[in-house]
Scaffold this active site. Structure first.
Site, mmCIF file in Angstrom:
data_model
loop_
_atom_site.group_PDB
_atom_site.id
_atom_site.type_symbol
_atom_site.label_atom_id
_atom_site.label_comp_id
_atom_site.label_asym_id
_atom_site.label_seq_id
_atom_site.Cartn_x
_atom_site.Cartn_y
_atom_site.Cartn_z
ATOM 1 C CB VAL A 1 -11.796 25.888 -7.746
ATOM 2 C CG1 VAL A 1 -13.006 25.313 -7.074
ATOM 3 C CG2 VAL A 1 -12.153 27.149 -8.524
ATOM 4 C CG ASP A 2 -12.864 26.627 -0.977
ATOM 5 O OD1 ASP A 2 -13.166 27.830 -0.969
ATOM 6 O OD2 ASP A 2 -13.117 25.849 -0.042
ATOM 7 C CB ILE B 1 -13.146 30.125 -12.000
ATOM 8 C CG1 ILE B 1 -14.608 30.572 -12.158
ATOM 9 C CG2 ILE B 1 -12.756 29.966 -10.542
ATOM 10 C CD1 ILE B 1 -15.615 29.505 -11.767
ATOM 11 C CE1 TYR C 1 -14.614 17.340 -0.728
ATOM 12 C CE2 TYR C 1 -16.628 18.384 -1.459
ATOM 13 C CZ TYR C 1 -15.647 18.219 -0.505
ATOM 14 O OH TYR C 1 -15.714 18.935 0.664
ATOM 15 C CB SER D 1 -18.220 17.129 -7.095
ATOM 16 O OG SER D 1 -18.903 17.475 -5.916
ATOM 17 C CB THR D 2 -14.735 17.010 -11.513
ATOM 18 O OG1 THR D 2 -14.133 18.301 -11.723
ATOM 19 C CG2 THR D 2 -16.181 17.035 -11.942
ATOM 20 N N GLY D 3 -12.720 17.368 -8.621
ATOM 21 C CA GLY D 3 -11.319 17.375 -8.192
ATOM 22 C C GLY D 3 -11.142 16.487 -6.978
ATOM 23 C CG ASN E 1 -14.731 22.829 3.023
ATOM 24 O OD1 ASN E 1 -15.285 23.445 3.945
ATOM 25 N ND2 ASN E 1 -13.471 23.056 2.685
HETATM 26 N N1 AR6 Z 1 -10.306 27.791 -11.913
HETATM 27 C C1 AR6 Z 1 -11.162 26.878 -12.422
HETATM 28 N N2 AR6 Z 1 -11.181 25.589 -12.051
HETATM 29 C C2 AR6 Z 1 -10.280 25.196 -11.127
HETATM 30 C C3 AR6 Z 1 -9.349 26.074 -10.532
HETATM 31 C C4 AR6 Z 1 -9.384 27.440 -10.958
HETATM 32 N N3 AR6 Z 1 -8.555 28.349 -10.463
HETATM 33 N N4 AR6 Z 1 -8.596 25.354 -9.648
HETATM 34 C C5 AR6 Z 1 -9.031 24.083 -9.693
HETATM 35 N N5 AR6 Z 1 -10.037 23.978 -10.588
HETATM 36 P P1 AR6 Z 1 -11.728 20.990 -6.542
HETATM 37 P P2 AR6 Z 1 -14.129 19.599 -5.484
HETATM 38 C C6 AR6 Z 1 -10.836 22.797 -10.982
HETATM 39 O O1 AR6 Z 1 -10.845 19.937 -6.003
HETATM 40 O O2 AR6 Z 1 -13.787 18.365 -6.218
HETATM 41 C C7 AR6 Z 1 -11.465 22.053 -1.770
HETATM 42 O O3 AR6 Z 1 -10.398 21.807 -0.900
HETATM 43 C C8 AR6 Z 1 -10.265 21.424 -10.750
HETATM 44 O O4 AR6 Z 1 -9.362 21.081 -11.782
HETATM 45 O O5 AR6 Z 1 -11.323 22.413 -6.419
HETATM 46 O O6 AR6 Z 1 -15.546 20.103 -5.512
HETATM 47 C C9 AR6 Z 1 -12.737 22.452 -1.047
HETATM 48 O O7 AR6 Z 1 -12.477 23.214 0.116
HETATM 49 C C10 AR6 Z 1 -11.536 20.575 -10.798
HETATM 50 O O8 AR6 Z 1 -11.890 20.302 -12.149
HETATM 51 O O9 AR6 Z 1 -13.231 20.888 -5.897
HETATM 52 C C11 AR6 Z 1 -13.356 21.130 -0.726
HETATM 53 O O10 AR6 Z 1 -12.816 20.578 0.449
HETATM 54 C C12 AR6 Z 1 -12.602 21.500 -10.225
HETATM 55 O O11 AR6 Z 1 -12.019 22.810 -10.201
HETATM 56 C C13 AR6 Z 1 -12.986 20.259 -1.906
HETATM 57 O O12 AR6 Z 1 -11.785 20.840 -2.440
HETATM 58 C C14 AR6 Z 1 -13.065 21.125 -8.830
HETATM 59 O O13 AR6 Z 1 -11.970 20.631 -8.076
HETATM 60 C C15 AR6 Z 1 -14.028 20.292 -2.990
HETATM 61 O O14 AR6 Z 1 -13.690 19.363 -3.989
#
Ligand code: AR6
Length: 175
Positions: A35-36, A13, A123, A119-121, A26
């Site tokens: 992704v954050d 992204i 969380y 939320s699918t990572g 978060n």
């Molecule tokens: N581009 C697109 N999607 C991505 C990328 C990227 N570069 N990197 C990861 N994803 P997550 P959450 C996908 O864990 O579940 C953080 O530490 C990943 O494969 O990033 O909402 C925050 O600070 C998954 O499908 O976010 C919070 O503490 C999706 O992004 C916590 O994680 C979301 O995964 C939020 O958890």
């Protein structure tokens, strides 16, 4: 009138040349993994500086900042729910993330926006359930008049991409 568009693609992204990308943040808005972390790394330290002034964000809400070194001009930070089994309002909170992010985008006259699978990572929200909520909410939003014409779901994994393709075909067959 141009046709409004919903599409899924597989990629990173932080590389998307859209007006706004959405961050799955978060409550602190001070960065993290997933992704954050990728968005903060790509945007540079000024993003964290601006985020520090926002005083965090409630789950299900959204706040906007500049994109700094990103190709995207804006970052919309939203905080998805941690999946706790489904009886803690997780589905409604996730739906709210999409609605509030889109409302903020529309307030800022944004035309194109990219979402990660919020939320699918870390969380742990079940992917298929989350995808149905995401596609339903953006499709409903596009039925109302607003600045938004293009919504891209950026999927990091092949599995997420396949899931989005299937749900988009099911819920938005004309897309
Ligand atoms: N581009 C697109 N999607 C991505 C990328 C990227 N570069 N990197 C990861 N994803 P997550 P959450 C996908 O864990 O579940 C953080 O530490 C990943 O494969 O990033 O909402 C925050 O600070 C998954 O499908 O976010 C919070 O503490 C999706 O992004 C916590 O994680 C979301 O995964 C939020 O958890």
């Amino acid at each position: 009138m141009s046709k409004k568009q919903i599409l899924a693609l597989q990629g990173d992204i932080t590389k998307q040349a859209v007006e706004a990308i959405v961050n799955a943040a978060n409550n602190t808005l001070l960065g993290g993994g997933g992704v954050d972390g990728a968005i903060h790394r790509a945007a540079g330290p000024q993003l964290l500086e601006e985020c520090r002034r926002l005083n965090g964000c409630e789950t299900g809400e959204a706040k906007i900042t500049s994109g700094y070194r990103l190709p995207a001009r804006w970052v919309i930070h939203t905080v998805g729910p941690v999946w706790q089994g489904g009886n803690e309002g997780e589905e409604e909170l996730l739906a709210s993330c999409y609605r509030k992010s889109l409302a903020l985008a529309a307030e800022n006259q944004i035309v194109s926006i990219a979402f990660p699978a919020i939320s699918t990572g870390v969380y742990r929200f079940p992917l298929e359930k989350a995808t149905k909520i995401a596609v339903r909410e953006v499709n409903n939003f596009l039925k109302k008049p607003s600045s938004i014409e293009q919504i891209i779901f950026v999927c990091f994994s092949q599995r997420a991409f396949d899931c989005y393709q299937e749900v988009i075909q099911e819920l938005v067959p004309e897309s």
